[in-house]
Enzyme design. Sequence first.
Site, PDB file in Angstrom:
ATOM      1  N   LYS A  21       0.836  -1.209   0.000  1.00  0.00           N
ATOM      2  CA  LYS A  21       0.000   0.000   0.000  1.00  0.00           C
ATOM      3  C   LYS A  21       0.867   1.254   0.000  1.00  0.00           C
ATOM      4  O   LYS A  21       0.676   2.181  -0.798  1.00  0.00           O
ATOM      5  CB  LYS A  21      -0.914   0.026   1.222  1.00  0.00           C
ATOM      6  CG  LYS A  21      -1.579   1.386   1.473  1.00  0.00           C
ATOM      7  CD  LYS A  21      -2.472   1.369   2.682  1.00  0.00           C
ATOM      8  CE  LYS A  21      -1.778   1.615   3.969  1.00  0.00           C
ATOM      9  NZ  LYS A  21      -1.448   3.026   4.244  1.00  0.00           N
ATOM     10  N   ASN A  22       1.866   1.288   0.895  1.00  0.00           N
ATOM     11  CA  ASN A  22       2.631   2.525   1.079  1.00  0.00           C
ATOM     12  C   ASN A  22       3.659   2.776  -0.014  1.00  0.00           C
ATOM     13  O   ASN A  22       4.307   3.817  -0.020  1.00  0.00           O
ATOM     14  CB  ASN A  22       3.272   2.529   2.470  1.00  0.00           C
ATOM     15  CG  ASN A  22       2.209   2.676   3.543  1.00  0.00           C
ATOM     16  OD1 ASN A  22       1.074   3.077   3.243  1.00  0.00           O
ATOM     17  ND2 ASN A  22       2.547   2.342   4.759  1.00  0.00           N
ATOM     18  N   ARG A  92      -4.727  10.750   3.639  1.00  0.00           N
ATOM     19  CA  ARG A  92      -3.554  11.567   3.966  1.00  0.00           C
ATOM     20  C   ARG A  92      -2.509  11.496   2.853  1.00  0.00           C
ATOM     21  O   ARG A  92      -1.845  12.473   2.525  1.00  0.00           O
ATOM     22  CB  ARG A  92      -2.954  11.057   5.273  1.00  0.00           C
ATOM     23  CG  ARG A  92      -1.874  11.907   5.718  1.00  0.00           C
ATOM     24  CD  ARG A  92      -1.286  11.603   7.041  1.00  0.00           C
ATOM     25  NE  ARG A  92      -0.120  12.439   7.091  1.00  0.00           N
ATOM     26  CZ  ARG A  92      -0.169  13.742   7.377  1.00  0.00           C
ATOM     27  NH1 ARG A  92      -1.317  14.297   7.641  1.00  0.00           N
ATOM     28  NH2 ARG A  92       0.929  14.470   7.413  1.00  0.00           N
ATOM     29  N   ARG A 121       0.488  14.791  12.957  1.00  0.00           N
ATOM     30  CA  ARG A 121       1.083  14.614  11.612  1.00  0.00           C
ATOM     31  C   ARG A 121       1.263  15.926  10.852  1.00  0.00           C
ATOM     32  O   ARG A 121       0.691  16.111   9.774  1.00  0.00           O
ATOM     33  CB  ARG A 121       0.289  13.603  10.802  1.00  0.00           C
ATOM     34  CG  ARG A 121       0.115  12.285  11.537  1.00  0.00           C
ATOM     35  CD  ARG A 121      -0.628  11.246  10.753  1.00  0.00           C
ATOM     36  NE  ARG A 121       0.220  10.588   9.764  1.00  0.00           N
ATOM     37  CZ  ARG A 121      -0.195   9.543   9.042  1.00  0.00           C
ATOM     38  NH1 ARG A 121      -1.421   9.089   9.201  1.00  0.00           N
ATOM     39  NH2 ARG A 121       0.587   8.968   8.182  1.00  0.00           N
ATOM     40  N   PRO A 122       2.075  16.852  11.354  1.00  0.00           N
ATOM     41  CA  PRO A 122       2.321  18.110  10.627  1.00  0.00           C
ATOM     42  C   PRO A 122       3.124  17.855   9.348  1.00  0.00           C
ATOM     43  O   PRO A 122       3.605  16.751   9.132  1.00  0.00           O
ATOM     44  CB  PRO A 122       3.162  18.908  11.640  1.00  0.00           C
ATOM     45  CG  PRO A 122       3.834  17.876  12.480  1.00  0.00           C
ATOM     46  CD  PRO A 122       2.889  16.708  12.554  1.00  0.00           C
ATOM     47  N   ASP A 124       5.658  20.169   8.428  1.00  0.00           N
ATOM     48  CA  ASP A 124       6.723  21.191   8.492  1.00  0.00           C
ATOM     49  C   ASP A 124       8.002  20.745   7.784  1.00  0.00           C
ATOM     50  O   ASP A 124       8.661  21.545   7.101  1.00  0.00           O
ATOM     51  CB  ASP A 124       7.020  21.535   9.972  1.00  0.00           C
ATOM     52  CG  ASP A 124       7.354  20.287  10.784  1.00  0.00           C
ATOM     53  OD1 ASP A 124       8.309  20.329  11.565  1.00  0.00           O
ATOM     54  OD2 ASP A 124       6.659  19.253  10.606  1.00  0.00           O
ATOM     55  N   ARG A 396      -8.936  -0.623   3.912  1.00  0.00           N
ATOM     56  CA  ARG A 396      -8.090   0.444   3.369  1.00  0.00           C
ATOM     57  C   ARG A 396      -6.687  -0.055   3.056  1.00  0.00           C
ATOM     58  O   ARG A 396      -5.996   0.492   2.210  1.00  0.00           O
ATOM     59  CB  ARG A 396      -7.983   1.606   4.360  1.00  0.00           C
ATOM     60  CG  ARG A 396      -9.278   2.373   4.570  1.00  0.00           C
ATOM     61  CD  ARG A 396      -9.047   3.602   5.421  1.00  0.00           C
ATOM     62  NE  ARG A 396      -8.062   4.493   4.781  1.00  0.00           N
ATOM     63  CZ  ARG A 396      -7.868   5.757   5.198  1.00  0.00           C
ATOM     64  NH1 ARG A 396      -8.569   6.216   6.233  1.00  0.00           N
ATOM     65  NH2 ARG A 396      -6.969   6.527   4.609  1.00  0.00           N
TER      66      ARG A 396
HETATM   67  C1  EPZ Z   1       4.111   6.828   6.283  1.00  0.00           C
HETATM   68  O1  EPZ Z   1       3.364   7.927   6.820  1.00  0.00           O
HETATM   69  C2  EPZ Z   1       3.118   5.680   6.113  1.00  0.00           C
HETATM   70  N1  EPZ Z   1       2.055   6.083   5.224  1.00  0.00           N
HETATM   71  C3  EPZ Z   1       2.540   5.306   7.486  1.00  0.00           C
HETATM   72  O2  EPZ Z   1       1.694   4.175   7.311  1.00  0.00           O
HETATM   73  C4  EPZ Z   1       3.674   4.910   8.401  1.00  0.00           C
HETATM   74  O3  EPZ Z   1       3.169   4.669   9.691  1.00  0.00           O
HETATM   75  C5  EPZ Z   1       4.704   6.059   8.494  1.00  0.00           C
HETATM   76  O4  EPZ Z   1       5.171   6.422   7.176  1.00  0.00           O
HETATM   77  C6  EPZ Z   1       5.915   5.688   9.321  1.00  0.00           C
HETATM   78  O5  EPZ Z   1       6.504   4.534   8.848  1.00  0.00           O
HETATM   79  C7  EPZ Z   1       2.282   6.059   3.876  1.00  0.00           C
HETATM   80  O6  EPZ Z   1       3.349   5.750   3.382  1.00  0.00           O
HETATM   81  C8  EPZ Z   1       1.144   6.446   3.002  1.00  0.00           C
HETATM   82  P1  EPZ Z   1       6.211  10.128   8.563  1.00  0.00           P
HETATM   83  P2  EPZ Z   1       3.987   9.407   6.873  1.00  0.00           P
HETATM   84  O7  EPZ Z   1       6.227  11.393   7.784  1.00  0.00           O
HETATM   85  O8  EPZ Z   1       4.818   9.630   5.671  1.00  0.00           O
HETATM   86  C9  EPZ Z   1       6.314  13.350  12.119  1.00  0.00           C
HETATM   87  C10 EPZ Z   1      -0.212   2.821   7.648  1.00  0.00           C
HETATM   88  O9  EPZ Z   1      -0.790   2.335   8.639  1.00  0.00           O
HETATM   89  N2  EPZ Z   1       6.452  14.373  11.063  1.00  0.00           N
HETATM   90  O10 EPZ Z   1       7.395   9.252   8.500  1.00  0.00           O
HETATM   91  O11 EPZ Z   1       2.890  10.345   7.151  1.00  0.00           O
HETATM   92  C11 EPZ Z   1       4.911  12.718  12.107  1.00  0.00           C
HETATM   93  O12 EPZ Z   1       3.975  13.493  12.776  1.00  0.00           O
HETATM   94  C12 EPZ Z   1       0.306   4.265   7.676  1.00  0.00           C
HETATM   95  O13 EPZ Z   1      -0.010   2.194   6.604  1.00  0.00           O
HETATM   96  C13 EPZ Z   1       6.653  15.698  11.436  1.00  0.00           C
HETATM   97  O14 EPZ Z   1       6.711  16.024  12.620  1.00  0.00           O
HETATM   98  O15 EPZ Z   1       4.909   9.270   8.174  1.00  0.00           O
HETATM   99  C14 EPZ Z   1       5.154  11.383  12.761  1.00  0.00           C
HETATM  100  O16 EPZ Z   1       5.087  11.504  14.136  1.00  0.00           O
HETATM  101  C15 EPZ Z   1       0.012   4.955   8.962  1.00  0.00           C
HETATM  102  N3  EPZ Z   1       6.760  16.635  10.468  1.00  0.00           N
HETATM  103  C16 EPZ Z   1       6.568  11.044  12.303  1.00  0.00           C
HETATM  104  O17 EPZ Z   1       7.167  12.255  11.842  1.00  0.00           O
HETATM  105  C17 EPZ Z   1       6.687  16.323   9.117  1.00  0.00           C
HETATM  106  O18 EPZ Z   1       6.779  17.208   8.250  1.00  0.00           O
HETATM  107  C18 EPZ Z   1       6.610  10.017  11.165  1.00  0.00           C
HETATM  108  O19 EPZ Z   1       5.857  10.490  10.083  1.00  0.00           O
HETATM  109  C19 EPZ Z   1       6.488  14.964   8.761  1.00  0.00           C
HETATM  110  C20 EPZ Z   1       6.373  14.002   9.757  1.00  0.00           C
END
Ligand code: EPZ
Length: 427
Positions: A21-22, A92, A121-122, A124, A396
């Site tokens: 999926k991802n 998202r 999930r910001p 930034d 999903r």
């Molecule tokens: C991806 O989400 C996956 N989704 C998520 O899978 C997965 O849990 C996650 O990576 C971590 O492995 C997809 O690929 C579509 P991140 P993503 O940016 O990209 C913080 C599932 O169940 N952060 O690595 O949104 C954020 O808040 C889903 O399949 C910031 O602070 O994850 C989080 O705490 C759920 N600022 C952490 O980093 C930013 O600009 C990790 O988020 C971006 C992220």
Amino acid sequence: MKLLIEGGRRLQGRVRISGAKNSALVLIAASAISGGEVILDNVPKISDVLTQLEIVRAIGGRASWTGENTLCLDWSGPLEGELPYVHAKKLRASNLFLGALAARQKRVKIPLPGGCNIGSRPMDLHLKGFHLLGYQVSMKHGFIEARAGKIEGNRIYLDFPSVGATENIMMAAAGTPGITVIENAAREPEIVDLAGFLNAMGGRVRGAGTDVIKIEGVSEFRGARFSVIPDRIEAGTYLIAAGISGGEVTVENVITRHLQPVIAKLQDVGLDVAAGEDRITVRRRGDLLPTDVKTLPYPGFPTDLQSPMMALLSLARGTSIIVENVFENRFQVADELKRMGAKIRVKGQTAVIEGVERLYGTQVRATDLRAGAALLLAGLAAGGVTEILQAELIARGYEKVVEKLGALGAAVRVAGDESGEPGAKSV
Ligand code: EPZ
């Protein structure tokens, strides 16, 4: 949608793992960069993919299934630069069009994706990267807008190895003149898949899979054919299903090295694991042992298997501790597992799980995709019938989960499907 699970059956057999999926979600967005025709193989037919395709069509792309899991995407027509909120708010991962449309047409406007159940999930880190590439970035009226100023490759250090930020910056940088270096980049297998796809379309990306990714911008891209990697999270879920049900399951069509952190934890729990190159067999031989789990970015233990692991450890002989280091609100399933008889105490990012003898079937509610999967696993082991509300969340991210579990001997069905045949109605 409601799922009904009659527990107490040992799972037995083989299951073929679908595409990830991802990876599929980001490759579908990235295909817009081609400006032509792209064929993606091994795409899972799950509802998140169908939503991403609604967005493709809404912005001017064309998408059609030419095989069971083969997708043909045509981006030769003119594109809208703005993503429609009505679709984007459902998913998202729609935010991955930020990088794709920036690379394609140097201006893009997407709805600011809100948080979801698992955290704020910001974005930034994404926007910091765009700013450093020379994009003028603004956030107003619930939208993020990025317009190319004098764009040029740059060195971008990520405070956290965010998957989404790494992917969006990789895509934007692929179409930005000069060399971009992303430091402390995410190293997930899905990042490596995206790099492979960008290069297949004419990009120049090196170092994906390490924490330093180098991208040399190009001005021309082309169509390509590419196959999505297998879903390591789906595979991990079925391996945990073998452990929690007391059976023996082989997952096929996997890349075993992607699951090393998971295999290590399953062995700690006392499960027999036999790993081949593209298949893994898990067999339960005795009691489940307690263990501690810390979720971390890849190659650490994946946060997406944290809830399924919590369900498993609820039945271990002793006390386990889970520390969630990636998302700040990903223990909601604990309350639902407690309704089934589990003993779990949550404090901030730490959950203490005191294993119990057995779980009991009752009515529970899926709060997000992976929490739903964890309740499905708990239901396989529980006495009696478990009824999962909001089970559409599971669809999903898991292709044909009722059918696949049914083929392994589970008694799972969609409520309202009175055929009673396990796995009769596919979800
Ligand atoms: C991806 O989400 C996956 N989704 C998520 O899978 C997965 O849990 C996650 O990576 C971590 O492995 C997809 O690929 C579509 P991140 P993503 O940016 O990209 C913080 C599932 O169940 N952060 O690595 O949104 C954020 O808040 C889903 O399949 C910031 O602070 O994850 C989080 O705490 C759920 N600022 C952490 O980093 C930013 O600009 C990790 O988020 C971006 C992220």
